[in-house]
Design a protein around this motif. Structure first.
Motif, PDB file in Angstrom:
ATOM      1  N   ILE A  99       0.847  -1.198   0.000  1.00  0.00           N
ATOM      2  CA  ILE A  99       0.000   0.000   0.000  1.00  0.00           C
ATOM      3  C   ILE A  99       0.878   1.241   0.000  1.00  0.00           C
ATOM      4  CG2 ILE A  99      -1.896   1.188   1.186  1.00  0.00           C
ATOM      5  CD1 ILE A  99      -2.101  -1.632   2.777  1.00  0.00           C
ATOM      6  N   GLY A 100       0.573   2.160  -0.918  1.00  0.00           N
ATOM      7  CA  GLY A 100       1.300   3.421  -0.974  1.00  0.00           C
ATOM      8  C   GLY A 100       0.356   4.598  -0.790  1.00  0.00           C
ATOM      9  N   SER A 101       0.789   5.607  -0.047  1.00  0.00           N
ATOM     10  CA  SER A 101       0.005   6.828   0.168  1.00  0.00           C
ATOM     11  C   SER A 101       0.621   7.966  -0.630  1.00  0.00           C
ATOM     12  CB  SER A 101      -0.014   7.198   1.656  1.00  0.00           C
ATOM     13  OG  SER A 101      -0.553   6.156   2.437  1.00  0.00           O
ATOM     14  N   TYR A 102      -0.228   8.797  -1.240  1.00  0.00           N
ATOM     15  CA  TYR A 102       0.291   9.889  -2.060  1.00  0.00           C
ATOM     16  C   TYR A 102      -0.333  11.237  -1.723  1.00  0.00           C
ATOM     17  CZ  TYR A 102      -4.010   9.020  -4.706  1.00  0.00           C
ATOM     18  OH  TYR A 102      -5.326   8.832  -5.059  1.00  0.00           O
ATOM     19  N   GLY A 103      -1.238  11.276  -0.755  1.00  0.00           N
ATOM     20  CA  GLY A 103      -1.900  12.528  -0.386  1.00  0.00           C
ATOM     21  C   GLY A 103      -2.378  12.486   1.044  1.00  0.00           C
ATOM     22  N   GLY A 104      -3.020  13.570   1.468  1.00  0.00           N
ATOM     23  CA  GLY A 104      -3.443  13.684   2.853  1.00  0.00           C
ATOM     24  C   GLY A 104      -4.801  13.108   3.155  1.00  0.00           C
ATOM     25  N   ASP A 105      -5.640  12.863   2.139  1.00  0.00           N
ATOM     26  CA  ASP A 105      -6.969  12.315   2.379  1.00  0.00           C
ATOM     27  C   ASP A 105      -6.908  10.811   2.603  1.00  0.00           C
ATOM     28  OD1 ASP A 105      -7.953  14.828   2.058  1.00  0.00           O
ATOM     29  OD2 ASP A 105      -8.877  14.481   0.098  1.00  0.00           O
ATOM     30  N   THR A 106      -7.914  10.288   3.285  1.00  0.00           N
ATOM     31  CA  THR A 106      -7.959   8.863   3.583  1.00  0.00           C
ATOM     32  C   THR A 106      -7.928   8.020   2.318  1.00  0.00           C
ATOM     33  OG1 THR A 106      -9.252   9.296   5.589  1.00  0.00           O
ATOM     34  CG2 THR A 106      -9.288   7.048   4.730  1.00  0.00           C
ATOM     35  N   GLY A 107      -8.577   8.514   1.273  1.00  0.00           N
ATOM     36  CA  GLY A 107      -8.648   7.753   0.024  1.00  0.00           C
ATOM     37  C   GLY A 107      -7.451   7.918  -0.884  1.00  0.00           C
ATOM     38  N   ASP A 108      -6.462   8.711  -0.468  1.00  0.00           N
ATOM     39  CA  ASP A 108      -5.286   8.940  -1.317  1.00  0.00           C
ATOM     40  C   ASP A 108      -4.270   7.820  -1.144  1.00  0.00           C
ATOM     41  OD1 ASP A 108      -6.406  11.261  -2.277  1.00  0.00           O
ATOM     42  OD2 ASP A 108      -5.285  12.589  -0.937  1.00  0.00           O
ATOM     43  N   ILE A 109      -4.696   6.622  -1.476  1.00  0.00           N
ATOM     44  CA  ILE A 109      -3.829   5.451  -1.397  1.00  0.00           C
ATOM     45  C   ILE A 109      -4.055   4.583  -2.624  1.00  0.00           C
ATOM     46  CG2 ILE A 109      -3.786   5.402   1.132  1.00  0.00           C
ATOM     47  CD1 ILE A 109      -5.806   3.069   0.976  1.00  0.00           C
ATOM     48  N   GLY A 110      -3.092   3.745  -2.904  1.00  0.00           N
ATOM     49  CA  GLY A 110      -3.213   2.744  -3.954  1.00  0.00           C
ATOM     50  C   GLY A 110      -2.469   1.505  -3.507  1.00  0.00           C
ATOM     51  N   SER A 111      -2.749   0.380  -4.119  1.00  0.00           N
ATOM     52  CA  SER A 111      -2.100  -0.846  -3.672  1.00  0.00           C
ATOM     53  C   SER A 111      -1.910  -1.826  -4.823  1.00  0.00           C
ATOM     54  CB  SER A 111      -2.928  -1.514  -2.567  1.00  0.00           C
ATOM     55  OG  SER A 111      -4.165  -1.984  -3.072  1.00  0.00           O
ATOM     56  N   ASP A 112      -1.007  -2.752  -4.615  1.00  0.00           N
ATOM     57  CA  ASP A 112      -0.787  -3.877  -5.512  1.00  0.00           C
ATOM     58  C   ASP A 112      -0.434  -5.078  -4.641  1.00  0.00           C
ATOM     59  OD1 ASP A 112      -0.681  -5.328  -7.831  1.00  0.00           O
ATOM     60  OD2 ASP A 112       0.870  -4.130  -8.794  1.00  0.00           O
ATOM     61  N   SER A 113      -0.190  -6.221  -5.259  1.00  0.00           N
ATOM     62  CA  SER A 113      -0.031  -7.447  -4.498  1.00  0.00           C
ATOM     63  C   SER A 113       1.360  -8.051  -4.649  1.00  0.00           C
ATOM     64  CB  SER A 113      -1.088  -8.472  -4.934  1.00  0.00           C
ATOM     65  OG  SER A 113      -0.912  -8.805  -6.303  1.00  0.00           O
ATOM     66  N   ALA A 114       1.678  -8.934  -3.721  1.00  0.00           N
ATOM     67  CA  ALA A 114       2.869  -9.769  -3.754  1.00  0.00           C
ATOM     68  C   ALA A 114       2.514 -11.039  -2.985  1.00  0.00           C
ATOM     69  CB  ALA A 114       4.068  -9.058  -3.131  1.00  0.00           C
ATOM     70  N   ALA A 115       3.383 -12.048  -3.051  1.00  0.00           N
ATOM     71  CA  ALA A 115       3.038 -13.305  -2.394  1.00  0.00           C
ATOM     72  C   ALA A 115       4.281 -14.084  -2.008  1.00  0.00           C
ATOM     73  CB  ALA A 115       2.156 -14.157  -3.304  1.00  0.00           C
ATOM     74  N   ARG A 153      -9.648  15.296 -10.663  1.00  0.00           N
ATOM     75  CA  ARG A 153      -8.710  15.201  -9.535  1.00  0.00           C
ATOM     76  C   ARG A 153      -7.735  14.065  -9.789  1.00  0.00           C
ATOM     77  NH1 ARG A 153      -7.708  12.905  -4.430  1.00  0.00           N
ATOM     78  NH2 ARG A 153      -7.277  14.432  -2.773  1.00  0.00           N
ATOM     79  N   LEU A 154      -6.453  14.323  -9.576  1.00  0.00           N
ATOM     80  CA  LEU A 154      -5.430  13.328  -9.836  1.00  0.00           C
ATOM     81  C   LEU A 154      -5.434  12.244  -8.767  1.00  0.00           C
ATOM     82  CD1 LEU A 154      -2.441  13.519 -11.754  1.00  0.00           C
ATOM     83  CD2 LEU A 154      -1.791  13.007  -9.409  1.00  0.00           C
ATOM     84  N   SER A 155      -5.356  10.990  -9.200  1.00  0.00           N
ATOM     85  CA  SER A 155      -5.224   9.859  -8.289  1.00  0.00           C
ATOM     86  C   SER A 155      -4.121   8.948  -8.828  1.00  0.00           C
ATOM     87  CB  SER A 155      -6.538   9.090  -8.142  1.00  0.00           C
ATOM     88  OG  SER A 155      -6.926   8.527  -9.384  1.00  0.00           O
TER      89      SER A 155
END
Length: 254
Positions: A99-115, A153-155
């Motif tokens: 999980i990576g955060s890029y902004g101050g809002d709760t929804g300003d995150i993105g994620s990918d997977s690993a195993a 809005r950029l995400s």
């Protein structure tokens, strides 16, 4: 007394990294870029020789860093065996959300997977190697950006790929494979680096110039995709996560 010492050491492992002398567990840890964290779901199945079974309702899994926003601990002690409803289980998979955060809002995150896959038999070409008690899984995440909504809005979200033993990016996600007998008392480390360049997540929606990316207008601001198509001259402003109105990314003004 021995049980108390073992339990104490397990607790300290999570906090301060005391030596892992417990042959019934191994350590999973991660070196991630700033503003990144991981959430792990550790899956189990009946151990060899067991004739029992467990249901999802029995919760044959463990979670680590569920509350990563407020209480993130990079080092996790993973039990190799557990007993659930009288059934002896062995670890067989760690599902990882990066999980990576890029902004101050709760929804300003993105994620990918690993195993991490654990099995009785593993292809020798995929089998992890331990040096001085530690095995390394390497990967790289690249931020992909887009705009959303009528204000554009950029995400962003990370796209993560593995790195092979030659230092080359793979097509798959970061991945490690081990046999059960490799793990007692050992450490598995996930090391992720961030790509220097960011790229659009949807093709033909931004145009790259020498000083950054411009957002194509498309049919107008209400055009959610806003494909450039043949029109590579008309561009739109967009909102950065911090509220700035910008015309070029990653810089804001030309």
């Amino acid at each position: 007394m021995q049980l108390a010492v073992t339990l104490l050491c397990i607790g300290l492992l999570t906090i301060s990294g005391c030596a892992n002398n417990d042959r019934e567990s191994f350590i999973f840890t991660a070196d991630l870029p700033p503003d990144f964290a991981y959430h792990a779901k550790v899956m189990y199945k009946p151990a060899d020789g067991e004739t029992c079974s467990v249901r999802i309702e029995d919760k044959p899994f463990l979670g680590f860093n569920r509350e990563w926003r407020t209480e993130y601990i990079p080092k996790s002690v993973i039990p190799i065996y557990r007993t659930v409803n009288g059934c002896r289980l062995a670890v067989n998979r760690i599902q990882l959300q990066i999980i990576g955060s890029y902004g101050g809002d709760t929804g300003d995150i993105g994620s990918d997977s690993a195993a991490v896959i654990i099995s009785d038999k593993v292809n020798e070409q995929e089998k992890g190697v331990f040096e001085q008690g530690e095995s390394l899984i390497e990967g790289e995440c690249q931020w992909l950006f887009r705009t959303q909504g009528p204000l554009r809005r950029l995400s962003k979200g990370p796209r993560c790929n593995g790195i092979d033993t030659h230092g080359m990016l793979t097509k798959g996600k970061p991945f490690g494979a081990y046999t059960l007998d490799q793990l007692p008392g050992k450490t598995v480390r996930l090391r992720i680096k961030i790509a220097v360049d960011e790229r659009p997540s949807i093709k033909n929606t931004w145009i790259e110039f020498h000083n950054g990316w411009k957002r194509c207008l498309g049919k107008g601001m209400d055009d959610q995709y806003g494909f450039c198509r043949e029109n590579k001259k008309d561009f739109s402003d967009f909102l950065m996560p911090d509220g700035r109105t910008c015309s070029i990314y990653p810089g804001c003004t030309e």
